[in-house]
Design a protein around this motif. Structure first.
Motif, PDB file in Angstrom:
ATOM      1  N   HIS A  34       0.827  -1.214   0.000  1.00  0.00           N
ATOM      2  CA  HIS A  34       0.000   0.000   0.000  1.00  0.00           C
ATOM      3  C   HIS A  34       0.860   1.262   0.000  1.00  0.00           C
ATOM      4  CE1 HIS A  34      -4.009  -1.755   0.294  1.00  0.00           C
ATOM      5  NE2 HIS A  34      -3.496  -2.655   1.132  1.00  0.00           N
ATOM      6  N   ILE A  35       1.816   1.299  -0.908  1.00  0.00           N
ATOM      7  CA  ILE A  35       2.693   2.470  -0.999  1.00  0.00           C
ATOM      8  C   ILE A  35       1.865   3.681  -1.425  1.00  0.00           C
ATOM      9  CG2 ILE A  35       4.762   3.420  -2.078  1.00  0.00           C
ATOM     10  CD1 ILE A  35       5.656   0.538  -2.603  1.00  0.00           C
ATOM     11  N   GLY A  36       2.057   4.777  -0.713  1.00  0.00           N
ATOM     12  CA  GLY A  36       1.284   5.989  -0.963  1.00  0.00           C
ATOM     13  C   GLY A  36       0.111   6.161  -0.028  1.00  0.00           C
ATOM     14  N   ARG A  37      -0.093   5.228   0.888  1.00  0.00           N
ATOM     15  CA  ARG A  37      -1.229   5.297   1.801  1.00  0.00           C
ATOM     16  C   ARG A  37      -1.027   6.400   2.838  1.00  0.00           C
ATOM     17  NH1 ARG A  37      -5.052   1.265   3.035  1.00  0.00           N
ATOM     18  NH2 ARG A  37      -6.241   1.651   4.927  1.00  0.00           N
ATOM     19  N   LEU A  38      -2.134   7.010   3.226  1.00  0.00           N
ATOM     20  CA  LEU A  38      -2.159   7.962   4.327  1.00  0.00           C
ATOM     21  C   LEU A  38      -2.784   7.291   5.536  1.00  0.00           C
ATOM     22  CD1 LEU A  38      -3.444  11.238   2.588  1.00  0.00           C
ATOM     23  CD2 LEU A  38      -1.073  10.571   3.012  1.00  0.00           C
ATOM     24  N   LEU A  39      -2.251   7.575   6.706  1.00  0.00           N
ATOM     25  CA  LEU A  39      -2.870   7.141   7.955  1.00  0.00           C
ATOM     26  C   LEU A  39      -3.571   8.355   8.516  1.00  0.00           C
ATOM     27  CD1 LEU A  39      -3.392   5.028  10.085  1.00  0.00           C
ATOM     28  CD2 LEU A  39      -1.181   5.565  11.121  1.00  0.00           C
ATOM     29  N   HIS A  40      -4.892   8.403   8.330  1.00  0.00           N
ATOM     30  CA  HIS A  40      -5.670   9.627   8.531  1.00  0.00           C
ATOM     31  C   HIS A  40      -5.049  10.687   7.617  1.00  0.00           C
ATOM     32  CE1 HIS A  40      -8.192   8.395  12.139  1.00  0.00           C
ATOM     33  NE2 HIS A  40      -7.558   7.327  11.730  1.00  0.00           N
ATOM     34  N   ASN A  52       1.286  11.286   5.995  1.00  0.00           N
ATOM     35  CA  ASN A  52       1.994  10.596   4.915  1.00  0.00           C
ATOM     36  C   ASN A  52       2.915   9.547   5.533  1.00  0.00           C
ATOM     37  OD1 ASN A  52       3.948   9.888   2.930  1.00  0.00           O
ATOM     38  ND2 ASN A  52       3.486  11.748   1.797  1.00  0.00           N
ATOM     39  N   LEU A  53       2.797   8.300   5.085  1.00  0.00           N
ATOM     40  CA  LEU A  53       3.578   7.207   5.651  1.00  0.00           C
ATOM     41  C   LEU A  53       4.814   6.871   4.826  1.00  0.00           C
ATOM     42  CD1 LEU A  53       0.711   4.754   6.702  1.00  0.00           C
ATOM     43  CD2 LEU A  53       2.044   6.256   8.184  1.00  0.00           C
ATOM     44  N   GLY A  54       5.158   7.724   3.878  1.00  0.00           N
ATOM     45  CA  GLY A  54       6.269   7.436   2.965  1.00  0.00           C
ATOM     46  C   GLY A  54       7.564   7.088   3.671  1.00  0.00           C
ATOM     47  N   SER A  55       7.966   7.892   4.648  1.00  0.00           N
ATOM     48  CA  SER A  55       9.237   7.641   5.334  1.00  0.00           C
ATOM     49  C   SER A  55       9.170   6.350   6.143  1.00  0.00           C
ATOM     50  CB  SER A  55       9.588   8.820   6.244  1.00  0.00           C
ATOM     51  OG  SER A  55       8.594   9.006   7.248  1.00  0.00           O
ATOM     52  N   PRO A 109      -0.908   5.955  -8.627  1.00  0.00           N
ATOM     53  CA  PRO A 109       0.005   6.310  -7.538  1.00  0.00           C
ATOM     54  C   PRO A 109       0.657   7.666  -7.771  1.00  0.00           C
ATOM     55  CG  PRO A 109       0.460   4.111  -8.424  1.00  0.00           C
ATOM     56  CD  PRO A 109      -0.441   4.800  -9.386  1.00  0.00           C
ATOM     57  N   SER A 110       1.075   8.283  -6.687  1.00  0.00           N
ATOM     58  CA  SER A 110       1.797   9.554  -6.771  1.00  0.00           C
ATOM     59  C   SER A 110       3.223   9.306  -7.253  1.00  0.00           C
ATOM     60  CB  SER A 110       1.839  10.219  -5.402  1.00  0.00           C
ATOM     61  OG  SER A 110       2.600   9.440  -4.492  1.00  0.00           O
ATOM     62  N   GLY A 111       3.896  10.383  -7.648  1.00  0.00           N
ATOM     63  CA  GLY A 111       5.300  10.270  -8.029  1.00  0.00           C
ATOM     64  C   GLY A 111       6.142   9.747  -6.884  1.00  0.00           C
ATOM     65  N   GLU A 112       5.828  10.183  -5.670  1.00  0.00           N
ATOM     66  CA  GLU A 112       6.565   9.712  -4.503  1.00  0.00           C
ATOM     67  C   GLU A 112       6.405   8.208  -4.326  1.00  0.00           C
ATOM     68  OE1 GLU A 112       6.912  10.820   0.246  1.00  0.00           O
ATOM     69  OE2 GLU A 112       4.922  10.587  -0.651  1.00  0.00           O
ATOM     70  N   ILE A 161       9.378   5.373  -4.220  1.00  0.00           N
ATOM     71  CA  ILE A 161       9.609   4.479  -3.081  1.00  0.00           C
ATOM     72  C   ILE A 161       9.683   3.023  -3.554  1.00  0.00           C
ATOM     73  CG2 ILE A 161       8.567   3.548  -0.976  1.00  0.00           C
ATOM     74  CD1 ILE A 161       7.470   6.362  -0.420  1.00  0.00           C
ATOM     75  N   PHE A 162       8.767   2.626  -4.433  1.00  0.00           N
ATOM     76  CA  PHE A 162       8.785   1.242  -4.918  1.00  0.00           C
ATOM     77  C   PHE A 162      10.000   0.978  -5.794  1.00  0.00           C
ATOM     78  CE2 PHE A 162       6.921  -2.200  -7.749  1.00  0.00           C
ATOM     79  CZ  PHE A 162       7.088  -3.205  -6.797  1.00  0.00           C
ATOM     80  N   ASP A 163      10.340   1.942  -6.641  1.00  0.00           N
ATOM     81  CA  ASP A 163      11.511   1.806  -7.503  1.00  0.00           C
ATOM     82  C   ASP A 163      12.777   1.653  -6.664  1.00  0.00           C
ATOM     83  OD1 ASP A 163      12.822   2.036 -10.217  1.00  0.00           O
ATOM     84  OD2 ASP A 163      13.738   3.761  -9.207  1.00  0.00           O
ATOM     85  N   THR A 164      12.897   2.456  -5.603  1.00  0.00           N
ATOM     86  CA  THR A 164      14.058   2.373  -4.715  1.00  0.00           C
ATOM     87  C   THR A 164      14.116   1.014  -4.030  1.00  0.00           C
ATOM     88  OG1 THR A 164      14.014   4.765  -4.329  1.00  0.00           O
ATOM     89  CG2 THR A 164      15.201   3.419  -2.712  1.00  0.00           C
TER      90      THR A 164
END
Length: 399
Positions: free
Chosen positions: A10-16, A19-22, A55-58, A62-65
């Motif tokens: 679930h890359i790109g998901r928000l918790l409320h 941003n959970l990216g980091s 998905p967003s660019g971010e 993240i998945f590419d990395t």
């Protein structure tokens, strides 16, 4: 042969609103660290790579990395990926031909016509070959052309037909990746709030787990809690992170599977994952909740004088509403990531009990009328009421 099983990134998901990216990057680094230690031959990712079809660019970054770092660390490891219900088939399939040259195989759609088949990847170890079948998220509408025209099929029938057409040789060792809602007879798997929108009301999307009984291992995605379904070798890996408060007590992990020779049960181990920020509930009076944050700061010398960093759902139990006048501001001074603030005291419980008492007195038609109005933001018309009344009468006649 050693396998790693993960799913529902679930890359790109928000918790409320957070941003959970980091946090996702951190847990992916931990997965890579575990893989370097264990040296698996295969990494299986069982769907819902992204949280949204676009998905967003971010999220792409993240998945590419993750894939780049994973393959750099273990260049000989094979990576198998299927699409989940949250993924866009077209976007996830992008560059799949190039990725296959680097031992990364992606399957995004089930067979749509009689000439197509599941993607199968065959690997070999000291005990011989293992066939991996990649079954992405499958709706009955996806495979309707495999059946007679006009026939209505269930979700379970759809998956059964897809597998039947493969003529799987069960005298060999076989592994399947699948992203569906599997259930065993009389026992449904545990679900949580974060996945409820992905599960059909009434369980019409359930698939019979017996279809997977002949595989050496079934790597499932779709449900967020790590668990077996019906058989020890049929497992949901669960998400690598907690994506809702309802998951606060779940233990996140990577499933490690070791396949021996044909006829020997797979050796399954859960390798724990940890997150720098937990998801939890804090309950008590306002002063107790504030004191909890202070005490945790004192116990952690590195966090002294800083705000509590976990994602918290706060439940205040003060009976005197006057004490809660500036609660939000005071809580934000101690907690950095507040998901919600709820009040559970005598007043709110009494209101709930009053509402429950009213609902218990509703007839079926009244309850449906209320539901209709909530969903459509308007009351039913006289014609719609008449149709429903006729349905209720027919149902009474059948009972």
């Amino acid at each position: 042969m050693k396998l790693f099983h993960i799913s529902d990134l679930h890359i790109g998901r928000l918790l409320h609103r957070y941003n959970l990216g980091s946090c996702q990057q951190e847990v992916f680094d931990e997965i890579i660290r575990l893989a370097v230690e264990a040296q698996p031959d295969v990494m299986m990712i069982a769907g819902d790579i992204f949280d949204k079809p676009v998905p967003s660019g971010e999220a792409y970054t993240i998945f590419d990395t993750f894939l780049n770092d994973l393959t750099d660390a273990l260049p000989q490891m094979t990576v198998l990926i299927i699409a989940g219900n949250h993924d866009s088939a077209e976007r996830l399939q992008y560059a799949s031909t190039f990725l296959q040259k680097h031992h990364i195989y992606i399957s995004v759609l089930p067979p749509a016509d009689p000439q197509e088949h599941l993607k199968k990847v065959t690997l070999e170890d000291e005990f011989g070959e293992v066939d991996f079948y990649l079954l992405p998220f499958t709706k009955p509408s996806h495979v309707r052309k495999l059946f007679e025209d006009g026939r209505v099929i269930t979700w379970s029938e759809a998956v059964a037909e897809v597998l039947r057409r493969e003529n799987i040789d069960y005298t060999r060792r076989n592994v399947i990746l699948s992203h569906q809602f599997y259930a065993s007879e009389g026992c449904s798997p545990e679900t949580c709030d974060s996945e409820q929108t992905s599960i059909a009301v009434g369980g019409i999307d359930q698939v019979d787990v017996e279809l997977l009984s002949g595989f050496e291992y079934a790597a499932l995605g779709h449900l967020h809690g790590s668990q077996k379904v019906g058989y020890s070798h049929v497992r949901y890996s669960g998400t690598p992170l907690k994506y809702s408060v309802s998951e606060e007590h779940q233990k996140k992990s990577v499933v490690q599977v070791v396949l021996g020779p044909k006829g020997c049960p797979a050796d399954i181990t859960l390798l724990p994952l940890s997150a720098s920020r937990d998801v939890r509930t804090v309950r008590g009076t306002l002063e107790e909740v504030l004191q909890t944050a202070l005490e945790r700061s004192v116990l952690d010398s590195s966090a002294a004088g800083q705000k509590e960093q976990d994602y918290v759902s706060i439940v205040l139990t003060d009976d005197d509403d006057g004490l809660l006048t500036d609660a939000k501001e005071r809580l934000e001074e101690r907690y950095e990531h507040i998901l919600e603030i709820r009040v559970d005291n005598r007043r709110t419980r009494a209101r709930f009990e009053d509402n429950s008492a009213v609902q218990e007195e509703w007839t079926m038609s009244q309850a449906f009328a209320r539901f209709f109005e909530d969903m459509n933001h308007r009351p039913m018309t006289e014609q719609e009421n008449g149709v429903m009344e006729q349905i209720w009468k027919e149902m009474e006649g059948l009972s």
